[in-house]
Motif scaffolding. Structure first.
Motif, PDB file in Angstrom:
ATOM      1  N   SER A  93      31.821  33.904  41.708  1.00  0.00           N
ATOM      2  CA  SER A  93      31.975  34.182  40.248  1.00  0.00           C
ATOM      3  C   SER A  93      32.371  35.711  40.317  1.00  0.00           C
ATOM      4  O   SER A  93      32.495  36.305  39.081  1.00  0.00           O
ATOM      5  N   GLY A  94      32.772  36.383  41.447  1.00  0.00           N
ATOM      6  CA  GLY A  94      33.490  37.756  41.441  1.00  0.00           C
ATOM      7  C   GLY A  94      33.142  38.349  42.737  1.00  0.00           C
ATOM      8  O   GLY A  94      32.501  37.637  43.481  1.00  0.00           O
ATOM      9  N   HIS A 226      38.782  39.076  36.853  1.00  0.00           N
ATOM     10  CA  HIS A 226      38.810  39.874  35.434  1.00  0.00           C
ATOM     11  C   HIS A 226      39.442  41.244  35.547  1.00  0.00           C
ATOM     12  O   HIS A 226      40.051  41.794  34.473  1.00  0.00           O
ATOM     13  N   LYS A 227      39.734  41.547  36.828  1.00  0.00           N
ATOM     14  CA  LYS A 227      40.379  42.783  36.931  1.00  0.00           C
ATOM     15  C   LYS A 227      41.943  42.555  37.316  1.00  0.00           C
ATOM     16  O   LYS A 227      42.777  43.666  37.368  1.00  0.00           O
ATOM     17  N   ILE A 228      42.308  41.301  37.386  1.00  0.00           N
ATOM     18  CA  ILE A 228      43.663  40.953  37.682  1.00  0.00           C
ATOM     19  C   ILE A 228      44.171  40.255  36.263  1.00  0.00           C
ATOM     20  O   ILE A 228      44.907  39.400  36.351  1.00  0.00           O
ATOM     21  N   GLY A 233      33.937  36.185  35.223  1.00  0.00           N
ATOM     22  CA  GLY A 233      33.084  35.064  36.026  1.00  0.00           C
ATOM     23  C   GLY A 233      33.889  34.253  36.964  1.00  0.00           C
ATOM     24  O   GLY A 233      33.590  33.109  37.414  1.00  0.00           O
ATOM     25  N   ILE A 234      34.783  34.856  37.425  1.00  0.00           N
ATOM     26  CA  ILE A 234      35.410  33.856  38.459  1.00  0.00           C
ATOM     27  C   ILE A 234      36.096  35.132  39.406  1.00  0.00           C
ATOM     28  O   ILE A 234      36.740  36.040  39.069  1.00  0.00           O
ATOM     29  N   GLY A 283      37.726  28.976  34.426  1.00  0.00           N
ATOM     30  CA  GLY A 283      37.858  30.256  35.178  1.00  0.00           C
ATOM     31  C   GLY A 283      38.908  30.254  36.298  1.00  0.00           C
ATOM     32  O   GLY A 283      39.877  31.175  36.343  1.00  0.00           O
ATOM     33  N   VAL A 284      38.709  29.120  36.929  1.00  0.00           N
ATOM     34  CA  VAL A 284      39.927  29.118  38.246  1.00  0.00           C
ATOM     35  C   VAL A 284      41.055  28.787  37.421  1.00  0.00           C
ATOM     36  O   VAL A 284      42.222  29.555  38.140  1.00  0.00           O
TER      37      VAL A 284
END
Ligand code: PMP
Length: 406
Positions: A93-94, A226-228, A233-234, A283-284
């Motif tokens: 999830s991260g 989420h930073k890319i 959540g992934i 998410g994937v």
């Protein structure tokens, strides 16, 4: 995606690719979470809409297609990190989840009483607390490497202080507060000399520079989608296949098994062993689109763009009386600062009034704040959409803070 160079020989800021950024809004909190690129939003809408179905179980066509998309994403992440095989990529999830996976599964098996774990002063809480919990469970000890004067992890100190009892060195590839870039290859060589493994927290590095896990020589690499420019959540964990193979499962459930019976259960090989339950399918798919987006631009191009923007911000801030800038001269996309003794929350609030969004606080790095002798810092962080207007708005805002606080 346009990668045509602008008049300065740099790529344009790609601002137009991001529906989340209005023309008059200056988003300088990308280190916390990046805005989402249009192709990512489109991929998510399709995956939750006309393409939606579960993976790995359905025999009908749509589920089979979603499974293909899910596994294609694993292949893309493997390529993104230059892993030897897609079977070395575990979806999590991260980054936080990835580190906890390593601490629980690998840590419980390979770290025992009296063993040692080497961290540094600048780690994010998510690269501290799981190791403290492991140490608590096992009776292992944690050592904390100091920083050099300019805010780099002191690898000389680590080299001098590592012992045969050290099983793991876990370090940020890029600091989320100071933007310091670790000499990861050297860290790997130093760790391996005593037989320790090296985990790199790539949360801030993976969005900002090309990462080649084989060239770096690390043993675990973690990052968050989420930073890319991808969904929350992934995220992923990379480790060499033989390392994953030696690790027991840490969460039980569907999908991670080979055969279940009340006489005993056997487990799937990696990476499935570590992906219990229905995964974050969409998410994937969104992560896949995000990585494709940054790869189309080029990580080297993103690096050059962010470094150029950051250099302008650093130069401008260094020229303002009463502004203190933290960290090394060449930081990666991240600039922490203080304006006199104005509380960083006041700085951020005044900047917000001018449409400039920065982060103020301890940035989940309280031991680093203690080390710097501050309760908090103000932090501006840049992304592929940041541009000179953002820098100008930041400088204007800081000047307004100075005026208000005299
Ligand atoms: N490590 C670093 C260096 C980070 O910047 C962050 C996010 N701020 C994390 C770990 C944790 O990432 P996440 O919350 O996405 O799991």
């Amino acid at each position: 995606v346009s990668t045509a160079l602008d008049t300065n020989g740099l790529v344009p800021s790609h601002r137009a690719d991001f529906p989340g950024i209005a023309a008059d809004w200056h988003y300088l909190d990308t280190a916390a979470t990046a805005q989402k690129a249009k192709p990512v939003l489109d991929a998510i809408a399709r995956a939750y809409g006309p393409d939606y179905a579960t993976v790995h179980r359905g025999v009908y066509e749509r589920s089979a297609n979603m499974t293909l998309a899910y596994e294609a994403a694993r292949k893309r992440v493997a390529g993104f990190l230059n892993a030897a095989s897609e079977n070395e990529i575990v979806f999590t999830s991260g980054a936080t989840d990835s580190i906890n996976l390593v601490a629980e599964s690998w840590g419980n098996k390979f770290v025992g009483e009296g063993d040692r774990i080497m961290l540094s002063r600048l780690e994010h809480h998510s690269n501290i607390v799981p190791w403290q919990m492991l140490a608590e469970r096992t009776g292992a000890h944690i050592d904390v490497a100091p920083l050099t004067g300019d805010g780099q992890i002191d690898l000389d100190w680590i080299k001098e202080n590592l012992t045969e009892r050290h099983k793991l060195v876990a370090l940020a590839h890029v600091s989320n507060v100071l933007g310091s870039l670790l000499d990861a290859k050297r860290a790997a060589a130093i760790a391996h000399k005593v037989g320790a493994k090296l985990l790199l927290d790539g949360c801030q590095a993976a969005p900002r520079l090309p990462v080649d896990v084989q060239d770096l020589g690390c043993d675990f690499y973690v990052f968050s989608g989420h930073k890319i420019y991808g969904p929350t959540g992934i995220g992923a964990l990379w480790a060499p296949y033989e390392v994953l193979e030696a690790m027991p499962p840490w969460k039980g459930g569907g999908s991670m098994i080979d055969r279940v019976s009340f006489d005993g259960t056997t487990f799937a090989p990696p990476p499935g062993r570590f992906e219990a339950g229905t995964p974050h399918i969409v998410g994937v798919v969104g992560l896949d689109a995000a990585i494709q987006y940054v790869e189309d631009i080029g990580l080297d191009v993103i690096s050059a763009h962010e470094n150029a923007t950051l250099a302008k911000a650093r130069e401008a801030l260094s020229g303002i009386n009463s502004v203190r800038v933290f960290g090394p001269d060449k930081s990666m996309g991240i600039l922490s600062f203080a304006v006199g003794d104005v509380h960083p929350h006041d700085v951020a609030t005044i900047l917000d009034e001018g449409g400039v969004a920065i982060r103020a606080g301890h940035h989940c790095a309280q031991p680093l704040m203690d080390y710097l002798g501050v309760a908090a810092t103000a932090r501006a962080s840049f992304g592929i959409y940041s541009d000179d207007d953002d820098v100008a708005a930041l400088v204007d805002g800081i000047n307004r803070v100075r005026k208000i606080f005299g």
